[in-house]
Design a protein around this motif. Structure first.
Motif, short mmCIF file in Angstrom:
data_model
loop_
_atom_site.label_atom_id
_atom_site.label_comp_id
_atom_site.label_asym_id
_atom_site.label_seq_id
_atom_site.Cartn_x
_atom_site.Cartn_y
_atom_site.Cartn_z
N GLN A 82 -3.95 34.91 34.70
CA GLN A 82 -4.07 33.59 35.29
C GLN A 82 -2.73 32.87 35.22
OE1 GLN A 82 -7.56 32.55 32.76
NE2 GLN A 82 -8.27 31.53 34.61
N ASP B 291 -2.29 33.37 29.83
CA ASP B 291 -3.73 33.16 30.00
C ASP B 291 -4.25 34.27 30.91
OD1 ASP B 291 -3.67 30.68 28.59
OD2 ASP B 291 -2.98 29.67 30.40
N ILE B 292 -5.21 35.02 30.42
CA ILE B 292 -5.77 36.13 31.20
C ILE B 292 -7.29 36.06 31.16
CG2 ILE B 292 -3.80 37.68 30.88
CD1 ILE B 292 -5.19 38.97 28.57
N GLN C 291 -12.27 35.07 28.73
CA GLN C 291 -10.91 34.56 28.94
C GLN C 291 -10.18 34.63 27.61
OE1 GLN C 291 -10.43 31.61 31.81
NE2 GLN C 291 -12.59 31.26 32.14
N TRP C 292 -8.88 34.81 27.70
CA TRP C 292 -8.10 35.03 26.48
C TRP C 292 -6.71 34.44 26.67
CZ3 TRP C 292 -3.83 37.45 24.36
CH2 TRP C 292 -3.89 37.74 22.98
N SER C 293 -6.14 33.87 25.61
CA SER C 293 -4.84 33.21 25.74
C SER C 293 -3.95 33.49 24.54
CB SER C 293 -5.02 31.68 25.84
OG SER C 293 -5.68 31.33 27.02
N HIS D 15 -0.55 31.41 23.22
CA HIS D 15 0.43 30.34 23.39
C HIS D 15 1.36 30.35 22.18
CE1 HIS D 15 -2.53 27.88 26.13
NE2 HIS D 15 -2.26 29.08 26.62
N MET E 155 -3.83 30.53 19.87
CA MET E 155 -3.19 29.27 20.24
C MET E 155 -2.90 28.51 18.95
SD MET E 155 -5.10 28.29 23.79
CE MET E 155 -6.77 28.68 23.27
N GLU F 276 -5.57 21.92 18.92
CA GLU F 276 -6.09 23.14 19.53
C GLU F 276 -7.60 23.25 19.32
OE1 GLU F 276 -4.76 25.22 21.49
OE2 GLU F 276 -2.67 24.63 21.36
N GLU G 31 -8.82 20.72 22.20
CA GLU G 31 -8.29 21.25 23.48
C GLU G 31 -8.19 20.22 24.60
OE1 GLU G 31 -7.10 24.15 23.62
OE2 GLU G 31 -8.32 25.66 22.61
N HIS H 245 -5.04 20.16 27.01
CA HIS H 245 -4.67 21.26 27.90
C HIS H 245 -4.92 20.91 29.36
CE1 HIS H 245 -4.41 24.39 24.59
NE2 HIS H 245 -3.33 24.54 25.30
N ARG I 215 -14.18 24.45 40.51
CA ARG I 215 -12.92 23.92 39.99
C ARG I 215 -12.64 22.53 40.58
NH1 ARG I 215 -8.53 28.93 39.83
NH2 ARG I 215 -9.37 29.91 37.95
N LYS J 197 -15.75 29.37 33.92
CA LYS J 197 -15.37 28.18 33.16
C LYS J 197 -13.99 28.34 32.55
CE LYS J 197 -17.21 27.48 29.13
NZ LYS J 197 -18.13 27.24 28.00
N GLN K 118 -11.02 28.51 30.02
CA GLN K 118 -11.00 29.01 28.64
C GLN K 118 -10.75 27.90 27.64
OE1 GLN K 118 -8.58 29.48 30.91
NE2 GLN K 118 -6.73 30.35 30.02
N PHE K 119 -10.43 26.71 28.11
CA PHE K 119 -10.20 25.61 27.19
C PHE K 119 -11.45 24.77 26.96
CE2 PHE K 119 -6.08 26.55 29.21
CZ PHE K 119 -5.49 27.13 28.10
#
Lengths: 290, 377
Positions: A56, A174-175, A183-185, A187, A247, B225, B228, B231, B287, B332, B334-335
């Motif tokens: 992403q 971010d993928i 989803q996975w990140s 940072h 993160m 974090e 979130e 973000h 979105r 959705k 990821q945050f």
């Protein structure tokens, strides 16, 4: 580019002896993300531990770029050509926003990304081929914690900024995996920064600056190379299906430790041929006198 | 240089200075540059080259913004859905158009949108307020201002002495037309800046006592974090989609927050599916653009469809990582993963959000309808 060079020429004092001026070379280094030997393009997934993943967002800062010649122990500084993606000292590589698109797309367009470093040096062009280059995968401390509102682009990009206290995300990945609906990140940035609040900068360097200095050898026989970024090396031993993102929340320490080790120990960056792509030179674009 | 040369140089300099003074004095009222109401050091917004800000255009735009005669049936003005006391939103779940049509979305607040890089709740193809305005003015399904079949008669209403004078000042021509109307209203909307909240005093003016202890704790949660929030609500405008003189990049972030999941595959209700309705890209289902949080306490109800009534409930929504089946929406962000919080933390975050309110914003007289509006036919 040409406007910039023209400006340099226009600002030169007329009485200078042109022949005595140093030569400034402006050149680009393409940055090519790949997974093992597969170039990552917007229409390609990469497979990691049997799972398909889309990028992403992949973005990272590069600063303090230097080179060294074969006959010298001294590192020579390179500066970036200023643009919306680069200040004089720091550049932002921004790859693949929207690469989770279902529609095939050869590459992110200019509006959405930047995949090259544009540099200049008054001596690089005159010198023999450099044998090493090095840079920091970070924003320098003196610029990292400033009010982003008054900084110039790209250091005012909110998606790469945590807070005054922590400063910028030096690297952001971010993928997602549609297969696993996950989803996975990752940072990367400085930790252990002490200040009165998140909106006040630290006066002392952070206890875990997490700035990685990358030193790369350049094959003098093959200058036709790009700066490769190997995602498979960064993600080695990371099982995104099971491990938490990183993160830098306390619960994410295991994956963070592995990722930091990988940046430290693995060859994530290299000057090498572009995988499955025509070789592209560290391109000399233009010379200017000033 | 000889003395006579010096005298000639001085004479030439004096003539130049005098010429400049005379030129400035002769400048038309309409070309008088607009003075932005920005704190020291804040960047200027980017303004379209073909619509530079002038005081005269802002004044004309202000009159037009509050003028019901701009709608096809004279039933509503721009200001009907964008009230100063509600941070220029309207307080309704979803707004109504001039003919009674119910719109699909909640009225967005108009706070610092001079800095927006995107407009409306979910559109990546509108690069200016001028472009965005064509939607409410001419939209037919649903009808909003309802101009599309009434343009000649609407324009005739502004062919009055009062408005001809204002158009002349703003554009150098008396004749009203839709291009001038759009540019003037866009200029007024662009002038609606807000940087006088306690948060601004703390963050940008360095006043350590501008926010209280609870707000400070909430600030730390907001930028953590664990919660979130930052973000998606990042940057000085608390929305990542901002551009200004130092930030020319257009990076267009949109987010699926897990409000819905109609089919288990991420679908949003047909009435409004977000960015996908513009891009036709599957990943854009649900979105939407993160709206600014400035003056957020004034712009309830919340979310694109006004489906959450209070800030208290919004915090609960994000703590749960979405709503109902939307929590498991595969598209959705990821945050939006949810977080645990105790009651004190919730109150602290709420207190921080209230520190983003600028009490002067809704009270500025030049943001309100003119006391003596120009006459229309």
């Amino acid at each position: 580019m040409f406007g910039y060079l023209w400006l340099l020429a226009a600002c030169s004092p007329q009485s200078d002896n042109l022949a005595q001026r140093p030569v400034t070379s402006t050149f680009t280094i393409d940055v090519a993300p790949h997974y093992e030997q597969q170039t990552i393009k917007c229409d390609k997934r990469f497979v990691h531990k049997g799972q398909q993943w889309h990028i992403q967002q992949l973005a990272f800062f590069v600063s303090n770029m230097q080179y060294k010649m074969a006959d010298s122990e001294e590192w020579q500084a390179l500066s970036f050509v200023t643009s919306p993606w680069q200040t004089e000292h720091t550049a932002l590589i921004w790859y693949a926003t929207g690469c989770d698109s279902d529609v095939a797309q050869e590459a992110p367009d200019n509006k959405q990304g930047n995949t090259s470093l544009m540099l200049q040096s008054s001596e690089f062009e005159q010198a023999q081929a450099p044998v090493q280059m090095r840079f920091s995968l970070s924003v320098p401390f003196e610029y990292n914690h400033l009010n982003p509102l008054t900084q110039s682009s790209p250091l005012n990009n909110p998606s790469m900024f945590w807070s005054w206290r922590l400063g910028h995300k030096f690297l952001r990945l971010d993928i997602n995996s549609k297969q696993m609906q996950k989803q996975w990140s990752f940072h990367l940035g400085s930790l252990g920064c002490q200040s009165q609040s998140s909106l006040r900068p630290p006066e002392q360097p952070c206890s875990q600056p997490n700035r990685f200095e990358i030193t790369l050898n350049i094959d003098s026989q093959n200058q036709n190379s790009v700066l490769n970024f190997d995602l498979s090396a960064l993600l080695e031993n990371i099982d995104m299906a099971r491990m938490s993102p990183c993160m830098f929340d306390l619960s994410e320490q295991a994956s963070c430790a592995l990722l930091l080790d990988n940046i430290q120990d693995k060859d994530i960056f290299s000057f090498a041929k572009r995988y499955h792509q025509p070789l592209i030179q560290v391109n000399k674009i233009e010379q200017a006198l000033h | 240089m000889s003395k006579s040369s010096q005298v000639k140089s001085l004479q030439l300099f004096a003539i130049c200075v005098l010429s400049i003074v005379l030129l400035l004095g002769c400048a038309k009222e309409g070309t008088k540059a607009y003075q932005w109401d920005l704190p020291e050091g804040f960047p200027l917004p980017q303004v379209p080259e073909d619509n530079p800000m002038t005081q005269a255009k802002v004044e004309l735009g202000r009159a037009l913004f509050y003028e019901p005669a701009l709608s096809g049936n004279r039933a509503m003005a721009c200001g009907t859905c964008h009230e100063p006391s509600k941070a220029f939103s309207d307080g309704k779940v979803r707004s109504s158009g001039s003919t009674g049509d119910t719109l699909t979305r909640n009225s967005l607040a108009l706070v610092n949108i001079a800095y927006n890089s995107e407009f409306t709740w979910a559109h990546n193809g509108l690069s200016s307020i001028e472009q965005q305005m064509m939607i409410p003015l001419f939209n037919e399904q649903p009808v909003e201002m309802g101009i599309s079949n009434n343009l000649p008669s609407v324009l005739k209403r502004f062919d009055t002495k009062d408005y001809r004078t204002l158009f002349k000042k703003a554009f150098g021509e008396e004749e009203p037309n839709i291009d001038k109307i759009v540019k003037a209203i866009a200029s007024f909307v662009r002038s609606l800046t807000s940087f006088s909240s306690p948060f601004d005093d703390y963050a940008y003016r360095g006043k350590d006592n501008a926010i209280n202890e609870s707000q400070l704790r909430g600030l730390e949660l907001f930028f953590s974090e664990r919660f979130e929030c930052f973000h998606c609500h990042g940057g000085f405008n608390f929305t990542q989609s901002s551009k200004h003189e130092f930030q020319p990049l257009d990076l267009q972030p949109f987010h699926n927050t897990g409000l819905y999941n109609e089919d288990g595959k991420g679908a949003f209700p047909e009435r409004d599916r977000g960015l996908i309705d513009v891009t036709h890209q599957a990943q854009d289902m649900g979105r939407f653009r993160a709206p600014t949080l400035r003056n957020i306490e004034l712009s309830a109800p919340y979310m694109h469809d006004g489906s959450i009534q209070t800030l208290d409930e919004v915090i609960d929504f994000y703590a749960a990582g979405g709503r109902g089946s939307g929590i498991k929406n595969p598209l959705k962000s990821q945050f939006v993963i949810g977080f645990r919080m105790n009651e004190q933390e919730k109150q602290d975050l709420l207190a921080f959000l209230l520190s983003l309110s600028d009490p002067s914003f809704g009270q500025k007289s030049d943001h309100h309808a003119p006391v003596n509006p120009p006459k229309v036919n």
